[in-house]
Design a protein around this motif. Structure first.
Motif, PDB file in Angstrom:
ATOM      1  N   HIS A  85      -0.128  -0.609  -0.981  1.00 31.73           N
ATOM      2  CA  HIS A  85      -0.929   0.511  -0.496  1.00 31.73           C
ATOM      3  C   HIS A  85      -0.318   1.232   0.699  1.00 31.73           C
ATOM      4  O   HIS A  85      -0.659   2.386   0.966  1.00 31.73           O
ATOM      5  CB  HIS A  85      -2.330   0.027  -0.110  1.00 31.73           C
ATOM      6  N   GLY A  86       0.583   0.577   1.445  1.00 33.75           N
ATOM      7  CA  GLY A  86       1.110   1.171   2.668  1.00 33.75           C
ATOM      8  C   GLY A  86       1.874   2.460   2.457  1.00 33.75           C
ATOM      9  O   GLY A  86       1.982   3.273   3.376  1.00 33.75           O
ATOM     10  N   ARG A  87       2.378   2.670   1.262  1.00 32.22           N
ATOM     11  CA  ARG A  87       3.151   3.888   0.992  1.00 32.22           C
ATOM     12  C   ARG A  87       2.393   4.859   0.087  1.00 32.22           C
ATOM     13  O   ARG A  87       2.959   5.845  -0.378  1.00 32.22           O
ATOM     14  CB  ARG A  87       4.500   3.515   0.358  1.00 32.22           C
ATOM     15  N   VAL A  88       1.130   4.571  -0.164  1.00 28.26           N
ATOM     16  CA  VAL A  88       0.328   5.433  -1.036  1.00 28.26           C
ATOM     17  C   VAL A  88      -0.733   6.135  -0.191  1.00 28.26           C
ATOM     18  O   VAL A  88      -1.559   5.490   0.448  1.00 28.26           O
ATOM     19  CB  VAL A  88      -0.328   4.612  -2.163  1.00 28.26           C
ATOM     20  N   ALA A  89      -0.703   7.479  -0.195  1.00 30.30           N
ATOM     21  CA  ALA A  89      -1.629   8.259   0.628  1.00 30.30           C
ATOM     22  C   ALA A  89      -2.948   8.539  -0.078  1.00 30.30           C
ATOM     23  O   ALA A  89      -3.974   8.732   0.577  1.00 30.30           O
ATOM     24  CB  ALA A  89      -0.976   9.584   1.028  1.00 30.30           C
ATOM     25  N   ALA A  90      -2.941   8.573  -1.397  1.00 27.03           N
ATOM     26  CA  ALA A  90      -4.175   8.856  -2.140  1.00 27.03           C
ATOM     27  C   ALA A  90      -4.050   8.353  -3.570  1.00 27.03           C
ATOM     28  O   ALA A  90      -2.967   8.372  -4.153  1.00 27.03           O
ATOM     29  CB  ALA A  90      -4.469  10.353  -2.146  1.00 27.03           C
ATOM     30  N   VAL A  91      -5.189   7.894  -4.111  1.00 29.70           N
ATOM     31  CA  VAL A  91      -5.245   7.461  -5.508  1.00 29.70           C
ATOM     32  C   VAL A  91      -6.462   8.091  -6.180  1.00 29.70           C
ATOM     33  O   VAL A  91      -7.383   8.567  -5.519  1.00 29.70           O
ATOM     34  CB  VAL A  91      -5.343   5.924  -5.645  1.00 29.70           C
ATOM     35  N   SER A  92      -6.477   8.046  -7.489  1.00 30.39           N
ATOM     36  CA  SER A  92      -7.640   8.486  -8.261  1.00 30.39           C
ATOM     37  C   SER A  92      -8.761   7.472  -8.101  1.00 30.39           C
ATOM     38  O   SER A  92      -8.516   6.280  -7.896  1.00 30.39           O
ATOM     39  CB  SER A  92      -7.250   8.599  -9.737  1.00 30.39           C
ATOM     40  N   ASN A  93     -10.016   7.928  -8.212  1.00 27.23           N
ATOM     41  CA  ASN A  93     -11.123   6.984  -8.069  1.00 27.23           C
ATOM     42  C   ASN A  93     -11.146   5.936  -9.179  1.00 27.23           C
ATOM     43  O   ASN A  93     -11.768   4.895  -9.039  1.00 27.23           O
ATOM     44  CB  ASN A  93     -12.475   7.705  -7.967  1.00 27.23           C
ATOM     45  N   GLY A  94     -10.443   6.206 -10.282  1.00 24.74           N
ATOM     46  CA  GLY A  94     -10.329   5.195 -11.326  1.00 24.74           C
ATOM     47  C   GLY A  94      -9.638   3.947 -10.840  1.00 24.74           C
ATOM     48  O   GLY A  94      -9.974   2.825 -11.243  1.00 24.74           O
ATOM     49  N   SER A  95      -8.678   4.108  -9.939  1.00 26.87           N
ATOM     50  CA  SER A  95      -7.937   2.956  -9.415  1.00 26.87           C
ATOM     51  C   SER A  95      -8.806   2.064  -8.546  1.00 26.87           C
ATOM     52  O   SER A  95      -8.505   0.884  -8.370  1.00 26.87           O
ATOM     53  CB  SER A  95      -6.713   3.427  -8.615  1.00 26.87           C
ATOM     54  N   THR A  96      -9.883   2.622  -8.002  1.00 25.71           N
ATOM     55  CA  THR A  96     -10.755   1.838  -7.121  1.00 25.71           C
ATOM     56  C   THR A  96     -12.035   1.378  -7.833  1.00 25.71           C
ATOM     57  O   THR A  96     -12.915   0.808  -7.200  1.00 25.71           O
ATOM     58  CB  THR A  96     -11.156   2.663  -5.879  1.00 25.71           C
ATOM     59  N   THR A  97     -12.113   1.633  -9.146  1.00 23.88           N
ATOM     60  CA  THR A  97     -13.311   1.294  -9.913  1.00 23.88           C
ATOM     61  C   THR A  97     -13.121  -0.007 -10.671  1.00 23.88           C
ATOM     62  O   THR A  97     -12.169  -0.139 -11.453  1.00 23.88           O
ATOM     63  CB  THR A  97     -13.652   2.412 -10.918  1.00 23.88           C
ATOM     64  N   THR A  98     -14.015  -0.949 -10.460  1.00 26.09           N
ATOM     65  CA  THR A  98     -13.961  -2.222 -11.179  1.00 26.09           C
ATOM     66  C   THR A  98     -14.069  -1.975 -12.679  1.00 26.09           C
ATOM     67  O   THR A  98     -14.947  -1.240 -13.133  1.00 26.09           O
ATOM     68  CB  THR A  98     -15.106  -3.149 -10.738  1.00 26.09           C
ATOM     69  N   GLY A  99     -13.160  -2.576 -13.436  1.00 27.91           N
ATOM     70  CA  GLY A  99     -13.157  -2.388 -14.874  1.00 27.91           C
ATOM     71  C   GLY A  99     -12.270  -1.256 -15.329  1.00 27.91           C
ATOM     72  O   GLY A  99     -12.018  -1.095 -16.525  1.00 27.91           O
ATOM     73  N   ALA A 100     -11.773  -0.460 -14.380  1.00 28.82           N
ATOM     74  CA  ALA A 100     -10.866   0.638 -14.720  1.00 28.82           C
ATOM     75  C   ALA A 100      -9.499   0.417 -14.073  1.00 28.82           C
ATOM     76  O   ALA A 100      -8.475   0.384 -14.747  1.00 28.82           O
ATOM     77  CB  ALA A 100     -11.446   1.972 -14.284  1.00 28.82           C
ATOM     78  N   GLY A 101      -9.486   0.239 -12.744  1.00 26.98           N
ATOM     79  CA  GLY A 101      -8.225  -0.014 -12.054  1.00 26.98           C
ATOM     80  C   GLY A 101      -7.794  -1.457 -12.192  1.00 26.98           C
ATOM     81  O   GLY A 101      -8.626  -2.362 -12.289  1.00 26.98           O
ATOM     82  N   ASN A 102      -6.474  -1.686 -12.190  1.00 25.01           N
ATOM     83  CA  ASN A 102      -5.986  -3.062 -12.281  1.00 25.01           C
ATOM     84  C   ASN A 102      -5.238  -3.522 -11.036  1.00 25.01           C
ATOM     85  O   ASN A 102      -4.595  -4.566 -11.031  1.00 25.01           O
ATOM     86  CB  ASN A 102      -5.118  -3.262 -13.537  1.00 25.01           C
ATOM     87  N   VAL A 108      -8.273  -0.235  -2.877  1.00 23.39           N
ATOM     88  CA  VAL A 108      -9.370   0.005  -1.934  1.00 23.39           C
ATOM     89  C   VAL A 108      -8.872   0.134  -0.500  1.00 23.39           C
ATOM     90  O   VAL A 108      -9.633   0.562   0.386  1.00 23.39           O
ATOM     91  CB  VAL A 108     -10.431  -1.118  -2.024  1.00 23.39           C
ATOM     92  N   GLN A 109      -7.614  -0.187  -0.251  1.00 23.99           N
ATOM     93  CA  GLN A 109      -7.054  -0.042   1.097  1.00 23.99           C
ATOM     94  C   GLN A 109      -6.374   1.311   1.303  1.00 23.99           C
ATOM     95  O   GLN A 109      -5.921   1.616   2.408  1.00 23.99           O
ATOM     96  CB  GLN A 109      -6.044  -1.168   1.360  1.00 23.99           C
ATOM     97  N   VAL A 110      -6.304   2.119   0.235  1.00 22.92           N
ATOM     98  CA  VAL A 110      -5.743   3.466   0.350  1.00 22.92           C
ATOM     99  C   VAL A 110      -6.787   4.375   0.988  1.00 22.92           C
ATOM    100  O   VAL A 110      -7.961   4.367   0.597  1.00 22.92           O
ATOM    101  CB  VAL A 110      -5.324   4.002  -1.033  1.00 22.92           C
ATOM    102  N   LYS A 111      -6.384   5.161   1.976  1.00 20.13           N
ATOM    103  CA  LYS A 111      -7.316   5.935   2.788  1.00 20.13           C
ATOM    104  C   LYS A 111      -8.085   6.984   1.988  1.00 20.13           C
ATOM    105  O   LYS A 111      -9.285   7.176   2.189  1.00 20.13           O
ATOM    106  CB  LYS A 111      -6.565   6.611   3.930  1.00 20.13           C
ATOM    107  N   THR A 112      -7.410   7.685   1.064  1.00 19.66           N
ATOM    108  CA  THR A 112      -8.036   8.808   0.363  1.00 19.66           C
ATOM    109  C   THR A 112      -8.190   8.510  -1.123  1.00 19.66           C
ATOM    110  O   THR A 112      -7.247   8.057  -1.768  1.00 19.66           O
ATOM    111  CB  THR A 112      -7.206  10.097   0.539  1.00 19.66           C
ATOM    112  N   THR A 113      -9.385   8.760  -1.635  1.00 21.90           N
ATOM    113  CA  THR A 113      -9.651   8.612  -3.065  1.00 21.90           C
ATOM    114  C   THR A 113      -9.998   9.987  -3.630  1.00 21.90           C
ATOM    115  O   THR A 113     -10.845  10.698  -3.071  1.00 21.90           O
ATOM    116  CB  THR A 113     -10.822   7.641  -3.302  1.00 21.90           C
ATOM    117  N   LEU A 114      -9.354  10.349  -4.725  1.00 22.84           N
ATOM    118  CA  LEU A 114      -9.541  11.664  -5.326  1.00 22.84           C
ATOM    119  C   LEU A 114     -10.329  11.551  -6.625  1.00 22.84           C
ATOM    120  O   LEU A 114     -10.216  10.560  -7.341  1.00 22.84           O
ATOM    121  CB  LEU A 114      -8.175  12.300  -5.624  1.00 22.84           C
ATOM    122  N   PRO A 115     -11.122  12.557  -6.970  1.00 21.78           N
ATOM    123  CA  PRO A 115     -11.853  12.531  -8.243  1.00 21.78           C
ATOM    124  C   PRO A 115     -10.885  12.604  -9.411  1.00 21.78           C
ATOM    125  O   PRO A 115      -9.849  13.276  -9.337  1.00 21.78           O
ATOM    126  CB  PRO A 115     -12.746  13.773  -8.169  1.00 21.78           C
TER     127      PRO A 115
END
Length: 333
Positions: A85-102, A108-115
């Motif tokens: 996560h230290g080199r990732v500035a933003a991810v899709s909300n799918g990556s932070t959703t249980t059952g979708a992201g792996n 969840v440690q990435v600061k910005t989540t995008l739709p």
């Protein structure tokens, strides 16, 4: 000669660049990676800049990316698996959703989540000060956004949905991304293990002569479907020795009549975000289906979307193993 569309894209890029230049944020250098990631970046400094050729496009990357913006679950999860996560500035909300992201612990440690599921907004992306943007092209809007970002000096890698539909394509995509991020060794380690696991599964099936017909079911938005021929689970079933039946080019609504017509030996239900068999319990328990081979022989099984869908990423190998075991219960590993 530039087309009207390319002129338009360049004009938009110029406007965005001017707008961002006038923002109130201080004119400081782009944020660097977290200290724990510095070594991973500097050890590959001698190999930069580099040009990545992907899908017929050349993407020049000046230095090891330290502010990666991933607009899709697939690309975000891969980046997190490769560099954390230290080199990732933003991810899709799918990556932070249980059952979708792996890669949930990292995501969840990435600061910005995008739709997810919307046309990318270049202005919003540029405001995150990225040095590499990753996306999966599902509509023309993604490619348009990539062109605008490129005109603004931000490199973008655009993957296709097909890049995540089978084990081999995932391995290829991971190799490409590993090169783009300066994480070639990590990518090679992961793909090497994937290849070993895949080959072990296929070897266990080598002497198996059974080829059951398989119907694939899924639900989205409360609606029930037969999965498309091109779905990740479909490719896994084929690789595991099954024959997909009842599928069309796109996902189609399912009812008892379609199941009877397909007459499958096996029914696989995608467990989407923990819903399990519940969405299909009423449908599959209808009296008219009792003589369908899969139901009569109790060969209806659940397969997790986390390891057998387009967002499963490197976990597709686990999906292959699971499906192979369901379709070929007598095969020896």
């Amino acid at each position: 000669m530039p087309t009207n569309k390319s002129k338009s894209l360049l004009a938009v890029a110029a406007i965005l660049a001017a707008a961002l230049a006038g923002c109130s944020a201080p004119a400081t250098a782009p944020p660097t990676a977290a200290p724990s990631d510095t070594a991973a970046i500097t050890t590959t400094a001698a190999t930069w800049p580099r040009t990545i050729t992907h899908a017929g496009e050349e993407v020049k990357i000046a230095a090891a990316p330290a502010r990666i913006v991933a607009l899709s679950t697939e690309t975000g999860d891969m980046a997190l698996e490769l560099v954390g996560h230290g080199r990732v500035a933003a991810v899709s909300n799918g990556s932070t959703t249980t059952g979708a992201g792996n890669q949930l612990e990292e995501a969840v440690q990435v600061k910005t989540t995008l739709p997810s599921g919307v046309t990318p907004d270049p202005e919003q992306i540029l405001a995150l000060n990225p040095d590499l943007v990753l996306m999966t092209s599902r509509h023309e809007g993604e490619k348009d956004a990539a062109a605008i970002l490129s005109a603004s000096g931000v490199p973008s890698l655009v993957f296709e949905s097909a890049d995540f539909e089978n084990v081999e394509n995932v391995m290829s995509a991971l190799t490409t991304l590993g090169t783009a991020l300066g994480a070639e060794d990590k990518a090679a380690s992961i793909t090497g293990k994937m290849a070993q696991d895949r080959d072990k599964v296929l070897a266990s099936l080598a002497k198996n002569q059974d080829s059951p017909t398989v119907l694939l079911l899924m639900q989205r938005g409360g609606k029930k479907f037969i999965q498309a021929k091109s779905s990740a689970m479909s490719t896994l079933v084929t690789q595991a020795g099954g024959t997909v039946v009842g599928a069309a080019q796109a996902a189609t609504a399912v009812d008892a009549e379609r199941i009877i017509k397909a007459n499958p030996d096996v029914i696989l239900v995608e467990d989407f975000q923990g819903a399990g068999m519940a969405p299909f319990k009423e449908l599959l328990s209808q009296e008219v289906l009792v003589n369908t081979p899969a139901i009569a022989n109790d060969r209806v099984a659940i397969v997790s979307a986390a390891m057998a869908s387009g967002t499963a990423g490197t976990h597709l190998v686990e999906g292959l193993s699971s499906i192979a075991a369901i379709l070929n219960p007598d095969a020896k590993g």
